[in-house]
Design an enzyme around this catalytic site. Structure first.
Site, PDB file in Angstrom:
ATOM      1  N   ASP A  13       0.879  -1.159   0.000  1.00  8.89           N
ATOM      2  CA  ASP A  13       0.000   0.000   0.000  1.00  8.89           C
ATOM      3  C   ASP A  13       0.924   1.219   0.000  1.00  8.89           C
ATOM      4  O   ASP A  13       2.130   1.097   0.283  1.00  8.89           O
ATOM      5  CB  ASP A  13      -0.873  -0.036   1.260  1.00  8.89           C
ATOM      6  N   ASP A  15      -0.251   5.122   0.717  1.00 16.65           N
ATOM      7  CA  ASP A  15      -0.599   6.175   1.671  1.00 16.65           C
ATOM      8  C   ASP A  15      -0.661   5.612   3.090  1.00 16.65           C
ATOM      9  O   ASP A  15      -1.441   4.701   3.368  1.00 16.65           O
ATOM     10  CB  ASP A  15      -1.964   6.780   1.301  1.00 16.65           C
ATOM     11  N   SER A  56     -15.174   6.687  -0.884  1.00 20.02           N
ATOM     12  CA  SER A  56     -14.924   7.507   0.306  1.00 20.02           C
ATOM     13  C   SER A  56     -16.006   8.580   0.445  1.00 20.02           C
ATOM     14  O   SER A  56     -16.550   8.798   1.537  1.00 20.02           O
ATOM     15  CB  SER A  56     -13.558   8.204   0.216  1.00 20.02           C
ATOM     16  N   GLU A 175       0.013  -2.898   5.003  1.00 21.34           N
ATOM     17  CA  GLU A 175      -1.147  -2.012   5.055  1.00 21.34           C
ATOM     18  C   GLU A 175      -1.241  -1.219   6.356  1.00 21.34           C
ATOM     19  O   GLU A 175      -0.843  -1.703   7.413  1.00 21.34           O
ATOM     20  CB  GLU A 175      -2.431  -2.861   4.977  1.00 21.34           C
TER      21      GLU A 175
HETATM   22  C1  G6P Z   1      -5.741   5.473  -0.890  1.00 23.32           C
HETATM   23  C2  G6P Z   1      -5.953   6.316   0.349  1.00 23.32           C
HETATM   24  C3  G6P Z   1      -7.370   6.824   0.441  1.00 23.32           C
HETATM   25  C4  G6P Z   1      -7.778   7.476  -0.871  1.00 23.32           C
HETATM   26  C5  G6P Z   1      -7.670   6.464  -2.006  1.00 23.32           C
HETATM   27  C6  G6P Z   1      -8.027   7.046  -3.355  1.00 23.32           C
HETATM   28  O1  G6P Z   1      -6.206   4.204  -0.681  1.00 23.32           O
HETATM   29  O2  G6P Z   1      -5.649   5.566   1.503  1.00 23.32           O
HETATM   30  O3  G6P Z   1      -7.426   7.756   1.487  1.00 23.32           O
HETATM   31  O4  G6P Z   1      -9.107   7.954  -0.799  1.00 23.32           O
HETATM   32  O5  G6P Z   1      -6.330   6.009  -2.061  1.00 23.32           O
HETATM   33  O6  G6P Z   1      -7.069   8.014  -3.709  1.00 23.32           O
HETATM   34  P1  G6P Z   1      -7.170   9.005  -4.933  1.00 23.32           P
HETATM   35  O7  G6P Z   1      -5.833   9.702  -4.878  1.00 23.32           O
HETATM   36  O8  G6P Z   1      -7.345   8.199  -6.170  1.00 23.32           O
HETATM   37  O9  G6P Z   1      -8.319   9.913  -4.673  1.00 23.32           O
HETATM   38 MG    MG Z   2      -2.992   3.206   3.298  1.00 21.57          MG
END
Ligand code: G6P
Ligand code: MG
Length: 230
Positions: A13, A15, A56, A175
């Protein structure tokens, strides 16, 4: 669980595992939640970790009891607004925001010829990896736009192993999110949860923070787990 010696690849992962960018996602979502009149809580923040952009937004609206208040077009506009704010926060992103120990760990596994792939739900992940100066270590990346299901569905981790031509069982996934740990577990890979062990209680192996993530500590934890599983 397989033996440490049978592991051939690592599925990352991004972020919250490699860089502190999960805090930037949270900041940008918090800003949008305020605008939509949804109260931000730590619990909501944890639920959003690892979850794709539209999912989200839908979670935030549901959390605030507003799931039927907006049209699809309006939702697309809000998601784009969040992304613009997130990209502004990335403007100054550089190597200094790699989480403690992660550059050394990635170099260590690369030197030892493990295969490495990226399993991030973020469409911004290629940009983030470039800015961190880590893109060259990744043999493969899963493009989240090609997936049918987001985390916690196993699809992204199944694919992350497949693009390395490995079985998930031969891989370790890392993760920081509960949805991500579920996704790794569903794929059959070994899950390493980094962060609060109460939130990540489903992980095969838990570390409190990224500084603890080393090959030696993973090998030790797998040995211990094998004994416990016996
Ligand atoms: C990751 C992060 C999320 C984020 C998602 C989509 O999984 O943990 O917080 O919403 O990516 O990211 P993006 O940059 O495509 O909006
Ligand atoms: Mg993450």
């Amino acid at each position: 669980m397989v033996k440490f010696e049978q592991v051939k690849g690592f599925l990352f992962d991004l972020d919250g595992v490699i860089a502190n960018t999960s805090a930037y996602h949270a900041k940008a979502w918090h800003q949008l939640a305020d605008e939509l009149g949804v109260t931000w809580t730590e619990d909501l923040g944890n639920q959003l970790k690892g979850v794709g952009r539209m999912d989200s937004l839908n979670l935030i609206l549901k959390y605030g009891g507003k799931e039927n208040d907006y049209t699809e077009d309006e939702k697309v506009k809000y998601a784009a607004e969040k992304n613009d704010n997130y990209l502004k926060l990335l403007d100054t992103l550089d190597k200094s925001e790699i989480l403690p120990g992660m550059e050394d760990f990635i170099k260590e596994i690369s030197d030892q010829h493990y295969l490495i792939s990226l399993a991030s739900s973020s469409k911004n992940s290629p940009l983030v990896l470039e800015k961190l100066g880590l893109a060259q270590y990744f043999d493969e990346k899963v493009d989240p736009a090609t997936l049918k299901h987001g985390k916690p569905d196993p699809e992204i981790y199944t694919r992350a192993a497949e693009v390395l031509k490995l079985k998930p069982e031969e891989c370790i996934g890392l993760e920081d999110a509960s949805a991500g740990v579920k996704s790794i577990n569903g794929s059959g890979a070994i899950s390493v949860g980094i962060g609060d062990p109460k939130v990540l209680s489903e992980a095969d192996i838990n570390f409190n923070n990224t500084s603890e993530v080393t090959l030696q500590n993973i090998a030790k934890a797998m040995d211990k787990k094998k004994v416990l599983d016996r």
